[in-house]
Design an enzyme around this catalytic site. Structure first.
Site, PDB file in Angstrom:
ATOM      1  N   HIS A  14       0.872  -1.185   0.000  1.00 46.91           N
ATOM      2  CA  HIS A  14       0.000   0.000   0.000  1.00 46.91           C
ATOM      3  C   HIS A  14       0.901   1.224   0.000  1.00 46.91           C
ATOM      4  CE1 HIS A  14      -3.783   2.170   1.668  1.00 46.91           C
ATOM      5  NE2 HIS A  14      -2.965   3.049   1.112  1.00 46.91           N
ATOM      6  N   HIS A  16       1.564   5.382  -1.619  1.00 43.68           N
ATOM      7  CA  HIS A  16       1.236   6.578  -2.400  1.00 43.68           C
ATOM      8  C   HIS A  16       2.530   7.187  -2.937  1.00 43.68           C
ATOM      9  CE1 HIS A  16      -2.971   6.851  -0.977  1.00 43.68           C
ATOM     10  NE2 HIS A  16      -2.481   6.312   0.122  1.00 43.68           N
ATOM     11  N   ASN A  42      -5.311   7.235  -6.289  1.00 42.56           N
ATOM     12  CA  ASN A  42      -6.097   8.439  -5.998  1.00 42.56           C
ATOM     13  C   ASN A  42      -5.363   9.717  -6.397  1.00 42.56           C
ATOM     14  OD1 ASN A  42      -4.307   7.863  -3.841  1.00 42.56           O
ATOM     15  ND2 ASN A  42      -5.521   9.046  -2.378  1.00 42.56           N
ATOM     16  N   LYS A 100      -9.093  -0.544  -6.170  1.00 44.47           N
ATOM     17  CA  LYS A 100      -9.172   0.136  -4.882  1.00 44.47           C
ATOM     18  C   LYS A 100     -10.560   0.748  -4.667  1.00 44.47           C
ATOM     19  CE  LYS A 100      -7.900   1.925  -0.975  1.00 44.47           C
ATOM     20  NZ  LYS A 100      -6.641   2.613  -0.655  1.00 44.47           N
ATOM     21  N   HIS A 137     -10.455   0.822   1.537  1.00 45.37           N
ATOM     22  CA  HIS A 137     -10.291   1.820   2.593  1.00 45.37           C
ATOM     23  C   HIS A 137     -11.523   1.695   3.466  1.00 45.37           C
ATOM     24  CE1 HIS A 137      -8.893   5.822   4.224  1.00 45.37           C
ATOM     25  NE2 HIS A 137     -10.115   5.708   4.745  1.00 45.37           N
ATOM     26  N   HIS A 175      -4.655  -0.805   5.753  1.00 48.97           N
ATOM     27  CA  HIS A 175      -4.296   0.003   6.920  1.00 48.97           C
ATOM     28  C   HIS A 175      -5.288  -0.156   8.068  1.00 48.97           C
ATOM     29  CE1 HIS A 175      -7.197   2.602   4.991  1.00 48.97           C
ATOM     30  NE2 HIS A 175      -6.339   3.210   4.206  1.00 48.97           N
ATOM     31  N   LEU A 221      -5.235   9.143   7.906  1.00 49.71           N
ATOM     32  CA  LEU A 221      -6.540   8.495   7.827  1.00 49.71           C
ATOM     33  C   LEU A 221      -6.365   7.080   7.293  1.00 49.71           C
ATOM     34  CD1 LEU A 221      -8.796  11.371   6.441  1.00 49.71           C
ATOM     35  CD2 LEU A 221      -8.864  10.371   8.740  1.00 49.71           C
ATOM     36  N   ASP A 249       1.281   2.518   3.581  1.00 49.69           N
ATOM     37  CA  ASP A 249       0.443   3.700   3.372  1.00 49.69           C
ATOM     38  C   ASP A 249       1.290   4.957   3.471  1.00 49.69           C
ATOM     39  OD1 ASP A 249      -1.821   5.163   2.806  1.00 49.69           O
ATOM     40  OD2 ASP A 249      -2.564   5.185   4.867  1.00 49.69           O
ATOM     41  N   HIS A 253       2.967  14.414   1.764  1.00 52.14           N
ATOM     42  CA  HIS A 253       2.375  15.734   1.540  1.00 52.14           C
ATOM     43  C   HIS A 253       3.446  16.754   1.870  1.00 52.14           C
ATOM     44  CE1 HIS A 253      -1.846  14.538   1.041  1.00 52.14           C
ATOM     45  NE2 HIS A 253      -1.705  13.728   2.076  1.00 52.14           N
ATOM     46  N   ALA A 265      -4.061  14.643   5.471  1.00 50.89           N
ATOM     47  CA  ALA A 265      -3.836  13.395   6.204  1.00 50.89           C
ATOM     48  C   ALA A 265      -2.818  12.551   5.465  1.00 50.89           C
ATOM     49  CB  ALA A 265      -5.150  12.630   6.351  1.00 50.89           C
TER      50      ALA A 265
END
Length: 348
Positions: A14, A16, A42, A100, A137, A175, A221, A249, A253, A265
């Site tokens: 998982h 990003h 996403n 997802k 999620h 997660h 989150l 996860d 950011h 988040a």
């Protein structure tokens, strides 16, 4: 005391990576340690079709330093307009390893997610037929449900009924953060249910975010829960149960976005995850089980081979130093601080 550990090169189930300058700034931090990763879809706009996934994979590989080897495992973002045939074709080509599910509004860039599950029934049934996992999620987004209860309510209201409607569907609860989710996985006997656990949820509870002042770099989150839930996650991860495996996860950011009055988040754990995990598993007397959690259980569920390349972790006498932040073209990104010194180093 063991001071060296050799395991198959781990995978991240998982992850990003974002896009553009952020992608270019963070991808090497995952590729340095992980052979493969399930890439979250996403983006804005989201990765919805097989063509979207192919284009995103190409951008990831183009951003990867030439000296590194890394395989992005692509996913599709489930929307109420997703076409079952496109999903099946993307899977048959070998490109897409999962789909997802984001409940609409649940987390970063989830506005295109699912509100009416009847509208995705056909896609889920096709996925069950072809054995393509659904990554979930697991939170409801109802305004009247407390944020600390949203995972448990999701299991009762959404996930369990969904799995009963499509009993052959293979599901990864991503997660997980509660003892409720751990128990739900542990009591399942279908062989079609698994869960990922993040690095940070093994280490922080909600006090780390809120006690003594708000710490936005610990905000994620699903949000971290009470200490009893963190302990349930650690017990599950360290027990050797093949249904639980690593999904960091890791979610970069910029500091500017994290520190807004309504901050983003996500916690960026890619650089130091393996050192953190070695610390956790050693602390719980389960160092020998780190290999299963990080290197074997995920490939088994996704029906992929275990990596042939190896990773060596060495326990040194002085703390390992990781950067406090990573500079990217999009802005600085703070690296997860576990709150204690790390002594396990990755490398020769």
């Amino acid at each position: 005391m063991t001071d060296t550990l050799t395991i198959p090169r781990p995978d991240d189930w998982h992850l990003h990576l974002r896009d553009g300058d952020m992608l270019k700034g963070v991808v090497a931090h995952t590729a340095e340690h992980f052979a493969r990763a399930i890439i979250m879809p996403n983006l804005v706009p989201p990765v919805v079709t097989g063509a979207d996934a192919a284009a995103y994979r190409d951008r990831i590989l183009a951003a990867l330093p030439a000296s590194m080897t890394f395989e992005p495992l692509m996913t599709l973002y489930l929307t109420e307009a997703t076409e079952a045939d496109d999903v099946a074709q993307a899977h048959a080509s070998g490109l897409v390893k999962a789909v997802k599910l984001y409940p609409a509004g649940a987390t970063t860039n989830s506005q295109s997610g699912v509100s009416n599950f009847d509208n995705v029934q056909g896609v889920l049934e096709r996925m069950a037929e072809i054995g393509l996992p659904l990554c979930v999620h697991g939170e409801v987004t109802d305004a009247d449900i407390d944020i600390f209860d949203r995972e448990a309510v999701f299991i009762d209201r959404v996930l369990d009924p969904l799995r009963k409607r499509v009993p052959g569907l293979r599901v990864v609860m991503e997660h997980v953060t509660t003892a409720d989710a751990v128990a739900y996985v542990q009591t399942d006997t279908s062989g079609n249910l698994a869960a990922t656990i993040t690095t940070h949820h093994l280490i922080i509870n909600r006090n780390h975010i809120l006690a003594g002042g708000i710490r936005p770099h610990y905000y994620c989150l699903p949000v971290a829960k009470r200490e009893k839930h963190r302990l349930a996650l650690r017990a599950a991860a360290c027990a050797g149960d093949e249904r639980f495996f690593l999904g960091t996860d890791s979610a970069p950011h910029t500091d500017a976005a994290k520190l807004l009055p309504c901050g983003c988040a996500g916690i960026f754990t890619a650089p130091n995850t393996m050192s953190c995990l070695a610390h956790v598993f050693e602390e719980d007397g389960a160092l020998a089980r780190l290999e299963g959690f990080a290197s074997r259980n995920g490939p088994a569920f996704y029906r992929l081979p275990v990596n042939s390349e190896e990773m060596r972790l060495t326990r040194q006498s002085e703390p390992v130093r990781y950067p406090e932040l990573v500079e990217t073209g999009a802005g600085n990104v703070t690296v997860f601080d576990p709150g204690f010194d790390l002594f396990w180093r990755v490398g020769p």
